[in-house]
Write a protein that holds these residues in place. Structure first.
Motif, PDB file in Angstrom:
ATOM      1  N   ASP A 200       0.812  -1.405  -0.244  1.00 25.12           N
ATOM      2  CA  ASP A 200       0.095  -0.272   0.098  1.00 25.12           C
ATOM      3  C   ASP A 200       1.086   1.764   0.370  1.00 25.12           C
ATOM      4  OD1 ASP A 200      -2.149  -1.755   2.332  1.00 25.12           O
ATOM      5  OD2 ASP A 200      -2.304  -1.985   0.593  1.00 25.12           O
ATOM      6  N   LYS A 201       1.879   0.944   0.995  1.00 26.63           N
ATOM      7  CA  LYS A 201       2.580   2.511   1.329  1.00 26.63           C
ATOM      8  C   LYS A 201       3.618   2.723  -0.408  1.00 26.63           C
ATOM      9  CE  LYS A 201       5.908   4.367   4.487  1.00 26.63           C
ATOM     10  NZ  LYS A 201       7.746   4.074   4.238  1.00 26.63           N
ATOM     11  N   GLY A 202       4.421   1.362  -1.375  1.00 26.55           N
ATOM     12  CA  GLY A 202       4.590   1.614  -2.096  1.00 26.55           C
ATOM     13  C   GLY A 202       3.670   2.040  -3.259  1.00 26.55           C
ATOM     14  N   ASP A 204       0.944   3.924  -3.133  1.00 28.17           N
ATOM     15  CA  ASP A 204       0.996   5.532  -3.015  1.00 28.17           C
ATOM     16  C   ASP A 204       2.104   5.858  -2.785  1.00 28.17           C
ATOM     17  OD1 ASP A 204      -0.954   4.904   0.703  1.00 28.17           O
ATOM     18  OD2 ASP A 204      -1.303   4.629  -1.732  1.00 28.17           O
ATOM     19  N   ALA A 205       3.068   5.365  -2.832  1.00 29.49           N
ATOM     20  CA  ALA A 205       4.451   6.556  -2.799  1.00 29.49           C
ATOM     21  C   ALA A 205       4.186   6.895  -4.834  1.00 29.49           C
ATOM     22  CB  ALA A 205       5.400   6.355  -3.078  1.00 29.49           C
ATOM     23  N   PHE A 206       3.849   6.008  -5.673  1.00 32.15           N
ATOM     24  CA  PHE A 206       4.186   5.426  -7.185  1.00 32.15           C
ATOM     25  C   PHE A 206       3.194   6.168  -7.319  1.00 32.15           C
ATOM     26  CE2 PHE A 206       5.505   0.376  -7.487  1.00 32.15           C
ATOM     27  CZ  PHE A 206       6.824   1.547  -6.935  1.00 32.15           C
ATOM     28  N   ALA A 208       1.834   8.827  -6.440  1.00 30.10           N
ATOM     29  CA  ALA A 208       2.005  10.116  -6.041  1.00 30.10           C
ATOM     30  C   ALA A 208       3.349  10.757  -7.020  1.00 30.10           C
ATOM     31  CB  ALA A 208       3.361  10.646  -4.663  1.00 30.10           C
ATOM     32  N   ASP A 209       4.468   9.811  -7.198  1.00 30.82           N
ATOM     33  CA  ASP A 209       5.558  10.340  -7.412  1.00 30.82           C
ATOM     34  C   ASP A 209       5.190  11.279  -9.148  1.00 30.82           C
ATOM     35  OD1 ASP A 209       7.685   8.873  -5.859  1.00 30.82           O
ATOM     36  OD2 ASP A 209       7.301  10.541  -5.426  1.00 30.82           O
ATOM     37  N   TRP A 210       3.266  10.314  -9.633  1.00 31.69           N
ATOM     38  CA  TRP A 210       3.581  10.245 -10.597  1.00 31.69           C
ATOM     39  C   TRP A 210       3.107  11.012 -11.483  1.00 31.69           C
ATOM     40  CZ3 TRP A 210       4.668   8.437 -16.103  1.00 31.69           C
ATOM     41  CH2 TRP A 210       3.675   8.657 -16.960  1.00 31.69           C
ATOM     42  N   LYS A 212       2.992  14.050 -10.733  1.00 32.76           N
ATOM     43  CA  LYS A 212       4.145  14.620 -10.070  1.00 32.76           C
ATOM     44  C   LYS A 212       4.464  15.331 -11.789  1.00 32.76           C
ATOM     45  CE  LYS A 212       5.728  14.722  -5.738  1.00 32.76           C
ATOM     46  NZ  LYS A 212       7.724  13.693  -4.956  1.00 32.76           N
TER      47      LYS A 212
END
Ligand code: G3P
Length: 218
Positions: A200-202, A204-206, A208-210, A212
């Motif tokens: 889940d954490k990973g 969410d980070a993907f 968010a970064d995508w 951007k």
């Protein structure tokens, strides 16, 4: 490893079958009672949702009645697997139904000796109950290890080990490490198998970064 869903709740079965991860279904009188619905109708509906074996358990404990019920249940659909308890009457009925070409799941197995008898009776599946042994401070998974070892000594035994009364994803992983053929899982446990907080954490980070990048793939 084959995953069966252990429930009489047809909506749960429908939802999980849509994942493509469901190889069969097991029910028992307690799970059917929980539905509040007609047993035959529930089994018919489940057999239309899942192609794999659908275990439907006899209610009788005497031989003749058990055999008659088993034959009735087998008529519901080609993928019905008649469930009988691991008693002498259950073993005799298992043998008769197996000789008639009906799949049989011998349930309420709590010892390696019982599992050996189910194998000799021509059972398609034998269901050792792990959780209920754990509940009384016995190592339920040791039973699975024993049965896997014993069955491996006798290639003529074609009975598949169907780990039942599984209460956690740990039970699933431990059973898979041992080489059990099938695990039948409450819907909750099957759902939990896919869950991990780091996934889940990973993700969410993907995401968010995508975001951007301002890009889109389609
Ligand atoms: O298929 C057998 C299973 O339903 C029993 O589970 O949790 O009642 O021991 P449990």
């Amino acid at each position: 490893m084959k995953f069966f869903v252990d429930t009489g709740d047809v909506q749960e079965i429908r939802d999980l079958a849509a994942t493509g991860m469901v190889d069969g279904v097991t029910t028992n009188p307690s799970l059917i009672a929980k539905t509040g619905r007609n047993f035959i109708e529930v089994v018919e509906e489940i057999c239309g949702i899942v192609e794999g074996p659908v275990s439907a358990e006899v209610a009788a404990t005497e031989h003749d009645q058990m055999l008659a019920e088993g034959r009735r249940l087998a008529k519901i659909a080609p993928n019905v697997c008649v469930k009988v308890p691991l008693t002498w009457n259950g073993l005799k009925v298992c043998r008769k139904l197996a000789d008639e070409g009906t799949k049989v799941n011998v349930t309420l197995c709590f010892s390696p000796g019982q599992a050996l008898l189910a194998g000799k009776a021509g059972a398609t599946f034998v269901s050792p109950f792990v959780g209920r042994l754990d509940d009384i401070a016995h190592e339920g998974m040791d039973l699975i290890a024993d049965i896997v070892t014993i069955f491996a000594n006798y290639p003529a035994i074609e009975t598949e080990i169907l780990v039942a009364s599984a209460r956690s994803t740990l039970h699933v992983v431990q059973a898979a490490r041992l080489g059990a053929h099938v695990a039948t899982l409450p819907p909750k446990v099957l759902h939990q198998l896919a869950m991990h907080p780091l996934t889940d954490k990973g993700l969410d980070a993907f995401v968010a970064d995508w975001k951007k990048t301002g890009q889109s793939i389609l």
